[in-house]
Write an enzyme that holds these catalytic residues in place. Structure first.
Site: not given
Ligand SMILES: NC(=O)c1ccc[n+]([C@@H]2O[C@H](COP(=O)([O-])OP(=O)(O)OC[C@H]3O[C@@H](n4cnc5c(N)ncnc54)[C@H](OP(=O)(O)O)[C@@H]3O)[C@@H](O)[C@H]2O)c1
Length: 380
Positions: A63, A162, A189, A211-212, A285, A287, A310
């Site tokens: 990161y 989030n 998420s 995801r399925d 993101g 993941m 970001w």
């Molecule tokens: N750029 C930015 O400013 C910013 C800000 C906030 C968050 N984010 C990013 O947003 C994303 C979500 O964050 P969050 O806190 O909302 O996450 P979260 O609530 O922890 O949920 C994670 C999500 O990722 C999915 N996932 C995990 N592994 C996966 C894989 N291998 N293939 C496909 N889907 C997968 C999960 O689905 P399943 O239920 O299928 O496991 C779930 O939907 C993260 O990548 C985070 O880094 C970015």
């Protein structure tokens, strides 16, 4: 652990990272001596802090953010001897309660601050993340939550990462009008669930890819309850019949205006098939950690615009007054019952007001690093 009155030093428990690597191995919980409260600083007792994917990426070393190591005075968990550890405390989001204010401490970033206020740390290159039971902060590094009416700590710990991400992505990337359609993956998420709810409130339609899984219908129903217009399995995303039926269902036969990607890899590129020509594909993101490869015709013949998002950039470009304004708008949506936070599982560091044994917290923290559901540390 409460501050020890005998030496005026602040002791707490903290999850410290001394080297990059597998979070289940490198996150170590210690009893930490933070020293005496300096006259110009504020003592904050933590209430709650989530474990976000970006926290884990930072620990793994993937990161783009500074780690700001510092030296901590800790008790060795095995021997009980005092020793020094160099590292940083994990976690980037949390809420705490002001316990003591040094006589020379100034105002918070959004004005006056009093004992008992709930505060969120908004800046700091001090290595003191949010996974610690007590912290000492500069007054201007915290924002006070001014109106706690109908607000719980679980609301507050979704604001900084989030909720604001989803809010800003819908506001800032492309101009959206009533009835416009966006497609997103990782829709279950935390960010995805907020995005569905903001879109519904602001009159945009969402196609949501998850995801399925064996309980697909249950998860899909929970997203429909939030206001999703369509939910699609990632395994069926590229099926031409599913594409045309889904776009028809959301009233956008010509395609969606924006695709929002937090997954990466080839499966995320299937969302391009749902976009209208000149649509925008935003990645925020990764993941899967897999790259996205874009065939040239998608640029040449369809003129799809690929961008990144970001939230840290928005925070760096806007004053704290603007952060507070957006957060208060989101808190008001919680108060009015228009918005619900993502379901999270509490991981307590305390029982009946006393901290658990450090070794027990270590086990809980280690398990949290690979938890299937979103978890948050609870410090009271
Ligand atoms: N750029 C930015 O400013 C910013 C800000 C906030 C968050 N984010 C990013 O947003 C994303 C979500 O964050 P969050 O806190 O909302 O996450 P979260 O609530 O922890 O949920 C994670 C999500 O990722 C999915 N996932 C995990 N592994 C996966 C894989 N291998 N293939 C496909 N889907 C997968 C999960 O689905 P399943 O239920 O299928 O496991 C779930 O939907 C993260 O990548 C985070 O880094 C970015």
């Amino acid at each position: 652990m409460t501050p020890k009155p005998e030496d005026n030093c602040v002791w707490g428990k903290a999850a410290i990272i001394s080297q990059e690597g597998d979070p289940t191995k490198v996150v170590k919980v210690y009893d930490v001596n933070l020293g005496e409260l300096p006259q110009d600083k504020i003592l904050v007792r933590s209430i709650s802090s989530p474990v976000n994917p970006s926290d884990l990426s930072l620990i793994r070393g993937s990161y783009l953010a500074k780690k700001n190591n510092r030296i901590f005075k800790v008790k060795n968990p095995e021997t009980g001897e005092e020793e020094e550890v160099c590292g940083f405390v994990g976690g980037n989001e949390g809420v705490g309660i002001v316990e003591k204010i040094g006589p020379k401490a100034g105002s918070a970033a959004n004005g006056s601050v009093s004992v008992g206020d709930w505060v969120v740390k908004v800046k700091g290159s001090d290595g003191l993340g949010s996974w610690m039971s007590y912290t000492i902060v500069d007054s201007d590094s915290i924002l006070v939550i001014r109106n706690k009416d109908k607000i719980t700590p679980e609301h507050v710990i979704t604001l900084k990462v989030n909720a604001t991400t989803a809010y800003r992505m819908l506001k800032d990337i492309v101009p959206l009008s009533q009835g416009d359609v966006v497609i997103q993956n990782g829709a279950n998420s935390g960010a995805g669930q907020f995005l569905i709810q903001f879109a519904r409130m602001w009159g945009f339609k969402t196609i949501n890819v998850i995801r399925d899984r064996p309980d697909f219908n249950e998860v899909a129903d929970s997203l429909f309850e939030l206001g999703a217009d369509a939910v699609v399995k990632d395994t069926e995303l590229g099926d031409p019949k599913v594409i045309s039926e889904t776009l028809e269902k959301v009233g956008a036969p010509g395609g969606a205006k924006m695709a929002i990607n937090c997954v990466g890899g080839d499966v995320s590129m299937l969302m391009v098939k749902y976009l209208s020509d000149r649509g925008t594909f935003v990645t925020y993101g990764a993941m899967t950690t897999e790259p996205i490869s874009v065939p040239a015709p998608i640029f040449i013949f369809r003129n799809i615009n690929f961008v990144g998002f970001w939230l840290a950039v928005w925070y760096s470009e806007n004053p704290y007054s603007k952060w507070a304004e957006v957060w208060e708008e989101i808190l008001q949506m919680f108060r009015e019952g228009k918005l619900v936070p993502q379901k999270m599982v509490p991981v307590p560091w305390y029982c009946n007001g006393s901290p658990l044994e450090t070794s027990k917290i270590q086990q809980l923290v280690t398990d949290s690093m690979t938890a299937k559901s979103k978890v948050y540390f609870k410090f009271d």
